[in-house]
Design an enzyme around this catalytic site. Structure first.
Site, PDB file in Angstrom:
ATOM      1  N   GLY A 191       0.844  -1.188   0.000  1.00  0.00           N
ATOM      2  CA  GLY A 191       0.000   0.000   0.000  1.00  0.00           C
ATOM      3  C   GLY A 191       0.872   1.227   0.000  1.00  0.00           C
ATOM      4  CB  THR A 195      -1.657   3.201   3.888  1.00  0.00           C
ATOM      5  OG1 THR A 195      -0.552   2.386   3.523  1.00  0.00           O
ATOM      6  CG2 THR A 195      -2.049   4.080   2.732  1.00  0.00           C
ATOM      7  N   GLY A 196      -0.285   3.067   7.110  1.00  0.00           N
ATOM      8  CA  GLY A 196      -0.371   2.375   8.391  1.00  0.00           C
ATOM      9  C   GLY A 196       0.096   0.925   8.349  1.00  0.00           C
ATOM     10  CB  THR A 198       5.012   0.767  10.370  1.00  0.00           C
ATOM     11  OG1 THR A 198       5.655   1.036   9.133  1.00  0.00           O
ATOM     12  CG2 THR A 198       6.037   0.431  11.439  1.00  0.00           C
ATOM     13  CD  GLU A 414     -13.739   2.389 -11.427  1.00  0.00           C
ATOM     14  OE1 GLU A 414     -14.246   1.249 -11.509  1.00  0.00           O
ATOM     15  OE2 GLU A 414     -12.637   2.685 -11.939  1.00  0.00           O
ATOM     16  CG  HIS A 417     -16.360  -0.759 -14.763  1.00  0.00           C
ATOM     17  ND1 HIS A 417     -16.233  -1.414 -15.962  1.00  0.00           N
ATOM     18  CD2 HIS A 417     -15.243   0.017 -14.642  1.00  0.00           C
ATOM     19  CE1 HIS A 417     -15.093  -1.048 -16.548  1.00  0.00           C
ATOM     20  NE2 HIS A 417     -14.474  -0.166 -15.760  1.00  0.00           N
ATOM     21  CG  ASP A 491     -11.870  -0.966 -18.092  1.00  0.00           C
ATOM     22  OD1 ASP A 491     -11.481  -1.757 -17.219  1.00  0.00           O
ATOM     23  OD2 ASP A 491     -12.317   0.167 -17.861  1.00  0.00           O
TER      24      ASP A 491
HETATM   25  P1  ADP Z   1       3.470   2.965   6.524  1.00  0.00           P
HETATM   26  O1  ADP Z   1       4.231   1.955   7.284  1.00  0.00           O
HETATM   27  O2  ADP Z   1       2.347   2.363   5.703  1.00  0.00           O
HETATM   28  O3  ADP Z   1       4.274   3.904   5.705  1.00  0.00           O
HETATM   29  P2  ADP Z   1       2.921   3.988   9.120  1.00  0.00           P
HETATM   30  O4  ADP Z   1       2.396   2.784   9.795  1.00  0.00           O
HETATM   31  O5  ADP Z   1       4.332   4.328   9.377  1.00  0.00           O
HETATM   32  O6  ADP Z   1       2.686   3.893   7.563  1.00  0.00           O
HETATM   33  O7  ADP Z   1       1.966   5.213   9.496  1.00  0.00           O
HETATM   34  C1  ADP Z   1       2.488   6.412   9.973  1.00  0.00           C
HETATM   35  C2  ADP Z   1       1.563   7.037  10.973  1.00  0.00           C
HETATM   36  O8  ADP Z   1       0.342   7.436  10.375  1.00  0.00           O
HETATM   37  C3  ADP Z   1       1.147   6.100  12.083  1.00  0.00           C
HETATM   38  O9  ADP Z   1       2.082   6.054  13.091  1.00  0.00           O
HETATM   39  C4  ADP Z   1      -0.164   6.731  12.540  1.00  0.00           C
HETATM   40  O10 ADP Z   1       0.069   7.804  13.395  1.00  0.00           O
HETATM   41  C5  ADP Z   1      -0.728   7.265  11.259  1.00  0.00           C
HETATM   42  N1  ADP Z   1      -1.672   6.316  10.666  1.00  0.00           N
HETATM   43  C6  ADP Z   1      -1.574   5.741   9.453  1.00  0.00           C
HETATM   44  N2  ADP Z   1      -2.618   4.929   9.210  1.00  0.00           N
HETATM   45  C7  ADP Z   1      -3.399   4.976  10.301  1.00  0.00           C
HETATM   46  C8  ADP Z   1      -4.620   4.332  10.678  1.00  0.00           C
HETATM   47  N3  ADP Z   1      -5.253   3.477   9.862  1.00  0.00           N
HETATM   48  N4  ADP Z   1      -5.120   4.611  11.902  1.00  0.00           N
HETATM   49  C9  ADP Z   1      -4.502   5.457  12.721  1.00  0.00           C
HETATM   50  N5  ADP Z   1      -3.356   6.081  12.440  1.00  0.00           N
HETATM   51  C10 ADP Z   1      -2.796   5.868  11.248  1.00  0.00           C
HETATM   52 ZN    ZN Z   2     -12.533   0.553 -15.829  1.00  0.00          ZN
END
Ligand code: ADP
Ligand code: ZN
Length: 575
Positions: A191, A195-196, A198, A414, A417, A491
């Protein structure tokens, strides 16, 4: 290896070689002293036979005898006033404060070794910046475990769902191994950045109450050859010693890039990757160690990583939709004094294509703004200015500033589709429609699940082609023939492929024969093109007839970004 370290290493090697040569010369030129027991030495001393003594702080002293040639050595008593005692005995004493020459060389070498070790350590320490490094950056265990759990991850429901069983397994590996169940040893999170991924890995460890070890793939490949591999082994050793754990490898693509033609491969990278795969292979069942790797470029990964028993579970961690953004904002607003005038719903609506990290950063910037002013709480103006900073600052990297027009094109596309899937075959289930771009590069997508079948009828294939082409049709209906976009290329490819099979392999066209076997290329091409065009016209007609539903769907997508099947059905039936 960083050039700086390479230079230092080079110098260290040169010095080491030089000192060895010197040591060799020293040994050759030098008479080997003969050892004499201390009591014999004392007797010789008493008898006045000792001629001269070289004395130092070292363990040994050397001396010459009056009546015998050669150099002798014995233990240095290192006693106080020993020198005076010798002088009084009438012996010539010379001092060698830097101890014995041999020792001196050994000390030099030891110092060099120490220097080398130090540089090495520094290099390793350099690795641990920003959450990388060999030492577990964060170890959550025992009482600390609940520091981070699924509660700290907002949204991402599908991803949470798909790692839940792994958390159960980490808690009680025996429960699964008793049934002979084989759990994935490796999971790949893919992703966009922020996007979280880690966070999710850490939350897995937290939920299971096991230690968390985080390293970054890019850190491994800057090392000397062999060091990365050694560090991988060390990391796994640590995890094994702790019993259970989640090992998180960020930026796995740095390690596991597709090998380019087998040539000019990076030795260090390959060695490290092999060490990783070997370690993963070496887990005995039920060890309770899971490796989570993350990447934002899943397409560049070496296939070797994906084989069974390796990273065979892939979980996409997507950009948050509006609902998830609302939850993420709420989560990070918890510890911040927000003015009641701040509307997080509005903010969630305005932050399309923001990642979790960006949302967190936005709130943080706003908090800094309020703190600077010394205000009691964070005001809407703080949020607004943080919002614009985020947009301006991320212009190139992110799609957060995606044009309204593009968003709208995606929504209509979309919607086309989804609606066609629903209208052509009520058995088609629309699982999800979204205008949030995915890591695979699509602007949005519509996931339809066709009914399970062993065979497809001619009509099924035509309907599949209609669904594929419906995105382009919707674009044309809304924006006009001259404004259709490149977004439909996949498509069109798909529809053409189906048309090709329809005409050749399946014998559903004007001839039953498989004309690809007959090398009837020209007429096959003509027929495929005509078929595709016919299907396109049919789809256009279908959507025209249901324009209201199409428009309603597109508008709702623009507003909510993601719709599930029930919502689509409801919108379509009430339009
Ligand atoms: P990645 O590893 O995908 O680059 P991280 O896990 O390092 O992203 O995310 C960085 C920070 O963004 C997290 O420490 C958190 O503070 C915030 N964050 C990202 N996604 C979320 C989520 N789904 N819920 C809450 N906080 C999030
Ligand atoms: Zn399409």
């Amino acid at each position: 290896m960083k050039p700086k370290y390479r230079n230092i290493l080079g110098v260290a090697i040169i010095i080491a070689v030089l000192s060895m040569i010197l040591a060799g010369a020293y040994f050759i030129n030098r008479q080997q002293p003969q050892f004499m027991e201390y009591n014999l030495f004392m007797t010789a001393l008493e008898e006045g036979q000792v001629e001269s003594i070289t004395l130092g702080d070292g363990a040994m002293l050397t001396f010459t005898l009056a009546e015998r040639d050669g150099l002798y050595t014995t233990n240095n008593p290192r006693r106080e006033n020993f020198k005076e005692f010798l002088l009084l005995s009438g012996v010539y004493v010379s001092e060698n404060t830097t101890t014995d020459g041999i020792l001196q060389i050994f000390i030099t070498i030891a110092l060099l070794a120490g220097l080398f070790f130090f540089i090495h350590r520094r290099a390793n320490a350099g690795m641990s910046k920003a959450g990388g490094g060999l030492a577990p950056v964060t170890v959550q265990s025992g009482t600390e475990q609940k520091l981070c759990g699924f509660d700290n991850v907002a949204g991402n429901l599908e991803a949470k769902e798909s790692v839940k069983d792994i958390v159960d397994y980490l808690k009680e590996p025996e429960r699964f191994t008793r049934y002979g169940a084989r759990m994935p040893r490796g999971i790949l999170f893919h992703g966009k950045p922020g996007t979280g991924k880690t966070l999710m890995a850490r939350a897995m460890a937290g939920e299971a109450g096991v230690p968390f070890y985080a390293v970054s793939g890019s850190d491994f490949v800057q090392m000397y050859v062999g060091v990365g591999a050694a560090r991988v082994r060390d990391l796994f050793k640590k995890a094994r010693e702790a019993g259970k754990g989640v090992i998180f490898i960020d930026e796995i693509d740095a390690l596991g890039k597709k090998r380019s033609d087998g040539l000019n491969g990076n030795d260090e990278r390959e060695q490290t990757l092999n060490a990783l795969l070997t370690e993963m292979q070496g887990f005995s069942e039920g060890t309770g160690i899971v490796v989570v790797a993350a990447t934002n470029r899943p397409d560049t990964l070496d296939e070797a990583l994906m084989r069974p028993g390796r990273f065979d579970r892939r979980v996409e961690i997507g950009l948050p939709d509006m609902n998830a953004r609302r939850q993420i904002l709420a989560l990070h607003a918890q510890d911040k004094p927000l003015s009641t005038e701040v509307d997080l719903d509005d903010l969630a609506r305005d932050t399309v294509f923001f990642s979790g990290a960006m949302l967190e950063g936005l709130l943080n910037d706003a908090a800094i703004g309020a703190a600077r002013r010394g205000d009691e709480s964070i005001q809407p103006s703080d949020i607004t200015s943080a919002y614009y900073t985020a947009l301006a600052g991320s212009e190139k990297k992110d799609r957060s500033n995606i044009r309204e027009r593009d968003k709208s094109i995606t929504a209509w596309h979309e919607a086309g589709h989804a609606l066609t899937a629903m209208l052509t075959n009520p058995e088609n289930r629309v699982a999800k429609v979204t205008i949030i771009p995915s890591t695979s590069g699509a602007g949005g997508f519509c996931a339809t699940i066709p009914p399970e079948r062993m065979y497809f009828t001619k009509q099924d294939l035509r309907q599949q082609m209609m669904v594929s082409l419906a995105g382009r049709c919707a674009e044309q209906l809304c924006f006009g023939e001259d404004n259709v976009t490149t977004g439909a290329s996949n498509d069109i490819e798909k529809a053409t492929t189906t048309a090709m099979q329809y005409v050749t392999k399946f014998g559903m066209g004007t001839s039953l024969a498989d004309r690809s076997l007959l090398k009837d290329t020209d007429s096959v091409a003509k027929e495929c093109a005509a078929l595709t065009d016919t299907i396109y016209q049919e789809t256009l007609g279908l959507l025209q007839k249901n324009y209201n539903a199409l428009q309603a769907l597109a508008e709702r997508l623009l507003d909510k970004e993601t719709l599930d099947g029930d919502e689509v059905l409801e919108i379509v039936t009430s339009a």
